[in-house]
Design a protein around this motif. Structure first.
Motif, PDB file in Angstrom:
ATOM      1  N   VAL A 132       0.844  -1.195   0.000  1.00  0.00           N
ATOM      2  CA  VAL A 132       0.000   0.000   0.000  1.00  0.00           C
ATOM      3  C   VAL A 132       0.878   1.244   0.000  1.00  0.00           C
ATOM      4  CG1 VAL A 132      -1.917  -1.144   1.170  1.00  0.00           C
ATOM      5  CG2 VAL A 132      -0.200   0.064   2.521  1.00  0.00           C
ATOM      6  N   ASP A 133       0.275   2.353  -0.422  1.00  0.00           N
ATOM      7  CA  ASP A 133       0.937   3.653  -0.395  1.00  0.00           C
ATOM      8  C   ASP A 133       0.696   4.251   0.986  1.00  0.00           C
ATOM      9  OD1 ASP A 133       1.989   6.135  -0.786  1.00  0.00           O
ATOM     10  OD2 ASP A 133       0.678   6.684  -2.454  1.00  0.00           O
ATOM     11  N   ASN A 134       1.662   4.100   1.881  1.00  0.00           N
ATOM     12  CA  ASN A 134       1.443   4.505   3.263  1.00  0.00           C
ATOM     13  C   ASN A 134       1.423   6.024   3.468  1.00  0.00           C
ATOM     14  OD1 ASN A 134       4.166   4.729   2.806  1.00  0.00           O
ATOM     15  ND2 ASN A 134       4.800   3.731   4.695  1.00  0.00           N
ATOM     16  N   SER A 135       1.709   6.790   2.431  1.00  0.00           N
ATOM     17  CA  SER A 135       1.630   8.247   2.561  1.00  0.00           C
ATOM     18  C   SER A 135       0.230   8.774   2.256  1.00  0.00           C
ATOM     19  CB  SER A 135       2.650   8.914   1.631  1.00  0.00           C
ATOM     20  OG  SER A 135       2.325   8.632   0.282  1.00  0.00           O
ATOM     21  N   GLN A 136      -0.668   7.934   1.769  1.00  0.00           N
ATOM     22  CA  GLN A 136      -2.017   8.360   1.378  1.00  0.00           C
ATOM     23  C   GLN A 136      -3.123   7.702   2.205  1.00  0.00           C
ATOM     24  OE1 GLN A 136      -2.494  10.725  -0.996  1.00  0.00           O
ATOM     25  NE2 GLN A 136      -0.265  10.868  -1.098  1.00  0.00           N
ATOM     26  N   VAL A 137      -2.819   7.240   3.400  1.00  0.00           N
ATOM     27  CA  VAL A 137      -3.785   6.532   4.235  1.00  0.00           C
ATOM     28  C   VAL A 137      -4.814   7.506   4.791  1.00  0.00           C
ATOM     29  CG1 VAL A 137      -4.069   5.144   6.323  1.00  0.00           C
ATOM     30  CG2 VAL A 137      -2.096   4.782   4.838  1.00  0.00           C
ATOM     31  N   GLU A 138      -6.078   7.101   4.756  1.00  0.00           N
ATOM     32  CA  GLU A 138      -7.157   7.897   5.340  1.00  0.00           C
ATOM     33  C   GLU A 138      -7.752   7.120   6.502  1.00  0.00           C
ATOM     34  OE1 GLU A 138     -10.043   8.892   2.384  1.00  0.00           O
ATOM     35  OE2 GLU A 138      -8.550   9.763   1.047  1.00  0.00           O
ATOM     36  N   ALA A 139      -8.072   7.839   7.594  1.00  0.00           N
ATOM     37  CA  ALA A 139      -8.634   7.198   8.783  1.00  0.00           C
ATOM     38  C   ALA A 139      -9.910   7.913   9.199  1.00  0.00           C
ATOM     39  CB  ALA A 139      -7.623   7.224   9.919  1.00  0.00           C
TER      40      ALA A 139
END
Length: 147
Positions: A112-119
């Motif tokens: 996954v692209d860990n700079s674009q995570v949404e929570a």
């Protein structure tokens, strides 16, 4: 000498009773102060074409009490559920809630692209949207079949 038939259900029943006795002895509601029990939030993982969706049940916690780290292939969640101190003058309080610190690492099925995570946190449910890296989105492998 008398011949006694072997009855497998009798042995299974005996084993079942012994296991129940063992687990009753380790019952967390009876010995909560003596046992240090670790707990982790239950999780649900769902993969779409574009992202991996991870849901965690963390009821009664503030989002500020959660520490979430995401790498390309795993999510690490740490937190602490703090116990509210209440006393009752005419008796004791029985609680089956689990309090204390927890830590959990969940492996992801794809990078996954860990700079674009949404929570998002709503009604005790933490939802993480983990977008896939570009090469994983349209990854297709040609398989050669030999005779």
């Amino acid at each position: 000498m008398t011949l006694v038939r072997w009855n497998p259900t009798r042995d299974i029943d005996s084993l079942h009773r012994e296991m129940n006795r063992l687990f009753d002895a380790l019952n967390p509601t009876r010995f909560a102060s003596e046992l240090e029990l670790n707990f982790g939030p239950p999780a649900e993982l769902h993969e779409t074409d574009e992202a991996v969706i991870l849901k965690l049940e963390v009821p009664g916690m503030n989002p500020e009490d959660l520490d979430i780290d995401v790498t390309r292939d795993a999510v690490s969640i740490r937190g602490e559920r703090k116990q509210e101190s209440e006393t009752e003058e005419n008796g004791t309080i029985r609680s089956e809630f689990r309090y204390g610190q927890f830590s959990r690492v969940i492996s992801l099925p794809t990078h996954v692209d860990n700079s674009q995570v949404e929570a998002q946190y709503r009604d005790g449910l933490l939802t993480l949207t983990l977008p896939k890296v570009e090469e994983e989105k349209h990854k297709s492998v040609k398989v050669k079949v030999e005779r």
